[in-house]
Design a protein around this motif. Structure first.
Motif: not given
Ligand SMILES: [Zn+2]
Length: 252
Positions: A37, A41, A68, A71
């Motif tokens: 991330c 995030c 991810c 994000c």
């Molecule tokens: Zn994330």
């Protein structure tokens, strides 16, 4: 001065506060989920013991972690903001098109998911994912919600309309009845009496006053312009009966 976010402790502090200045500074991975991330995030932060830091997305990827989906750590924060903005614009456009479809009746253009996707310039599957992520439900569910809102609105409007009597009916008002102020119906030049707060039982047009001369059927034209011989059945509301003559035209 030392460059910020180079030490593990400053990075961990940035994660805890989701410091926007750290957004593009480094990447973190969660070893239990195998996902990496950006520091800002919005997902729930993992325990410190399960987090490791990377210089950038390439390094995290090379270490076997997956990006991810929330994000989008491969994008710069400017691109991420653009992506967020795109989602909002797409949803606005879809809401507008479906709103027009629902309020436009039979003649309105009917939108399928595929047509909507084409209209906003996305593939169908990407459009569906983007929409669900932004709104929290599918396009179909969203349409159903809009439709029920629309119906509620129409019911309210119909109710309001029925309570508006043409101003030409004033002579039928009994002396004891205090006439409400004249109003102009929205979008027209016609004046109306707003009967919304006047109870039908104390106003004219109750079933009991059916034989009152000035509201005899002979003096009215029905909505299609024909003479009226019999008034429609009285409507019962709140325990009172009344004649809804709002679409009839008085002739004398
Ligand atoms: Zn994330």
């Amino acid at each position: 001065m030392q460059r910020p976010f180079t030490t593990a402790s400053s990075r961990w502090a940035a994660l805890q506060s989701r410091d926007p200045r750290a957004s593009d500074a480094f990447i973190y991975s969660v070893i239990t989920t195998k996902i990496y991330c950006r520091p800002t995030c919005p997902s729930r932060l993992a325990r410190r013991a399960n987090i490791i830091f990377h210089q950038d997305a390439t390094e995290a990827k090379a270490a076997g972690f997956r990006a991810c989906k929330r994000c989008l750590p491969g994008l710069s924060s400017t691109d991420y903001a653009a992506e967020e903005n795109k989602a909002k614009l797409v949803v606005e456009k879809v809401a507008d098109l479906l709103g027009k479809e629902l309020s436009g009746g039979m003649a309105a253009k009917k939108w399928t998911v595929r047509m909507l996707a084409t209209e906003v310039g996305l593939t169908e599957s990407y459009f569906c994912r983007l929409f669900k992520k932004e709104v929290g439900c599918t396009v179909g569910e969203f349409r159903a919600k809009l439709a029920s809102l629309q119906q509620e609105l129409e019911r309210e409007e119909a109710k309001e309309k029925r309570n508006l009597m043409p101003i030409s009916c004033t002579k039928a008002i009994p002396e004891t009845f205090e006439a409400p102020t004249e109003q102009c119906a929205i979008g027209t030049n016609e004046t109306y009496l707003d009967m919304t707060d006047i109870h039908w039982n104390t106003a004219f047009r109750t079933a009991d006053e059916f034989n009152f001369d000035s509201i005899h059927p002979d003096n009215y034209l029905d909505p299609s312009g024909y003479n009226v011989f019999v008034f429609p059945e009285p409507i019962e509301e709140d325990g009172f009966q009344f004649l809804d003559l709002s679409s009839f035209v008085e002739t004398s």
